[in-house]
Write an enzyme that holds these catalytic residues in place. Structure first.
Site, PDB file in Angstrom:
ATOM      1  N   LEU A  60       0.807  -1.219   0.000  1.00 36.07           N
ATOM      2  CA  LEU A  60       0.000   0.000   0.000  1.00 36.07           C
ATOM      3  C   LEU A  60       0.840   1.268   0.000  1.00 36.07           C
ATOM      4  O   LEU A  60       0.425   2.302  -0.534  1.00 36.07           O
ATOM      5  CB  LEU A  60      -0.919   0.026   1.229  1.00 36.07           C
ATOM      6  CG  LEU A  60      -2.127  -0.907   1.240  1.00 36.07           C
ATOM      7  CD1 LEU A  60      -2.833  -0.824   2.589  1.00 36.07           C
ATOM      8  CD2 LEU A  60      -3.089  -0.557   0.119  1.00 36.07           C
ATOM      9  N   VAL A  79      -9.649  -4.202   0.034  1.00 31.29           N
ATOM     10  CA  VAL A  79      -9.860  -4.667   1.403  1.00 31.29           C
ATOM     11  C   VAL A  79      -8.682  -4.311   2.305  1.00 31.29           C
ATOM     12  O   VAL A  79      -8.846  -4.127   3.509  1.00 31.29           O
ATOM     13  CB  VAL A  79     -10.088  -6.194   1.427  1.00 31.29           C
ATOM     14  CG1 VAL A  79     -10.437  -6.680   2.830  1.00 31.29           C
ATOM     15  CG2 VAL A  79     -11.200  -6.584   0.449  1.00 31.29           C
ATOM     16  N   ALA A  80      -7.489  -4.199   1.732  1.00 32.60           N
ATOM     17  CA  ALA A  80      -6.261  -4.015   2.517  1.00 32.60           C
ATOM     18  C   ALA A  80      -6.346  -2.785   3.413  1.00 32.60           C
ATOM     19  O   ALA A  80      -6.771  -1.710   2.982  1.00 32.60           O
ATOM     20  CB  ALA A  80      -5.064  -3.891   1.584  1.00 32.60           C
ATOM     21  N   LYS A 158     -10.375   5.935   8.486  1.00 30.39           N
ATOM     22  CA  LYS A 158     -11.441   5.319   7.693  1.00 30.39           C
ATOM     23  C   LYS A 158     -12.291   6.379   6.991  1.00 30.39           C
ATOM     24  O   LYS A 158     -12.695   6.208   5.837  1.00 30.39           O
ATOM     25  CB  LYS A 158     -12.316   4.435   8.587  1.00 30.39           C
ATOM     26  CG  LYS A 158     -11.623   3.164   9.036  1.00 30.39           C
ATOM     27  CD  LYS A 158     -11.165   2.356   7.833  1.00 30.39           C
ATOM     28  CE  LYS A 158     -10.565   1.040   8.186  1.00 30.39           C
ATOM     29  NZ  LYS A 158     -10.084   0.298   6.993  1.00 30.39           N
TER      30      LYS A 158
END
Length: 340
Positions: A60, A79-80, A158
């Site tokens: 990432l 998803v990572a 998030k």
């Protein structure tokens, strides 16, 4: 949507949700490009190899790292993620990997030129705002606006990662723009297939079964089965016109209730069913930096309403019984020898 031989990429494929998603996609007939940090790490990738996915190395933190994994793919499941609630440098260790990692993946997706759908795995933490009144019904219309770097860096990461994905997608020319959907799971439980999966939510079940927690704080969380999360990703991907966000949670259960259920399901375990008094719980931040006094003041003994109406109606998701999720989670740990 014809899934036969269609290629899709799953980032974070060796993780708890990532593995189950790969298994569901393979069963559905997709060619799966499984992106993992180190394809040579047998502990992490051996379960994936049994599924018949194609492994790719990607990080990432490295731009262009996902170029190869996304070549020839029509879909992307991002998803990572790094699940860290506390760090000495929360900007560098929590927020930046989430935001820049998302942008790095999406840049590679654009470069591939064939991506039509993107499903992003977010978290309930991007929705639940502890500063809102306790009687708030949390659904897809709500954003966690109070999360901050100093107080709640993980929820902040998030929120910012989801907004980064929205910004990137909307900035694309219309001819290149994909359909973007974000899923927001609560606490994820279910069967484990790798010891690395213990680094995520199921570690709580292991701690309880091993008797590592002599008394249980009166905290209430939403829970969902990992297999239902995987199914929700698939259905969001295949839906003709999915919504941009789905809250993915089954039931809300207190940790003392959880401990009691585990004691019932696994009488041979060492789980304690003693509830930790609130006054002692407030001392927890002194020894466990994952919890803050502010978090405990806003959540201790308090139940929030999580609405799963949209995901049940639009994606036709029927959630597994919570006891089944808990039983399968514990059984997989015992079978693997992770509970002694």
């Amino acid at each position: 949507m014809n899934s036969d031989l269609e290629a899709v990429c799953v980032t974070g494929a060796s993780g708890f949700v990532g593995y189950h998603l790969c298994a569901r996609l393979v069963a559905r007939g997709y060619q799966v490009h499984a992106a993992v940090r180190d394809p040579k790490d047998e502990v992490k990738v051996s379960p994936l190899k049994t599924l018949g996915v194609k492994l790719f190395g990607a990080d990432l933190n490295e731009e262009h790292s996902f170029d190869e994994a996304l070549q020839g793919c029509q879909g992307l499941f991002h998803v990572a993620s790094s699940v860290r609630l506390h760090a000495k440098d929360p900007q560098r260790q929590i927020v930046d990997p989430a935001v820049q990692g998302t942008l790095n993946v999406l840049r590679s997706a654009r470069k591939a030129g064939s991506i039509r759908r993107v499903v992003q795995t977010s978290s309930i933490a991007a929705i639940v705002d502890n500063e809102l009144p306790l009687n708030t019904t949390f659904d897809e219309s709500v954003w966690n606006h109070s999360a901050s770097l100093g107080r709640e860096p993980y929820p902040l990461s998030k929120v910012l990662a989801e907004r980064a994905a929205l910004w990137f997608t909307e900035s694309l020319p219309k001819t290149e723009r994909w359909v973007l959907t974000s899923l927001h799971p609560s606490f994820v439980l279910g069967p484990l297939h790798s010891k690395t999966h213990l680094r995520s939510s199921p570690v709580l079940v292991r701690q309880l079964l091993r008797g590592s927690l002599p008394a249980i704080p009166d905290l209430i969380f939403g829970f969902v089965d990992v297999r239902d999360v995987a199914e929700a990703h698939l259905r969001a991907y295949e839906h003709p016109s999915p919504s941009s966000r789905y809250l993915c949670s089954n039931v809300s259960v207190s940790l003392p209730e959880l401990a009691s259920l585990l004691s019932e399901l696994f009488p041979q375990s060492r789980v304690s069913t003693r509830t930790l008094p609130h006054i002692l719980t407030y001392l927890t931040p002194l020894v466990d930096k994952r919890f803050s006094f502010h978090f405990l003041r806003k959540n201790l003994g308090k139940r929030r309403t999580l609405s799963n109406q949209r995901i049940k109606e639009e994606l036709d998701i029927s959630f597994r019984d919570f006891k089944e999720s808990l039983r399968d989670c514990g059984r997989s740990m015992y079978a693997a020898g992770w509970i002694t």
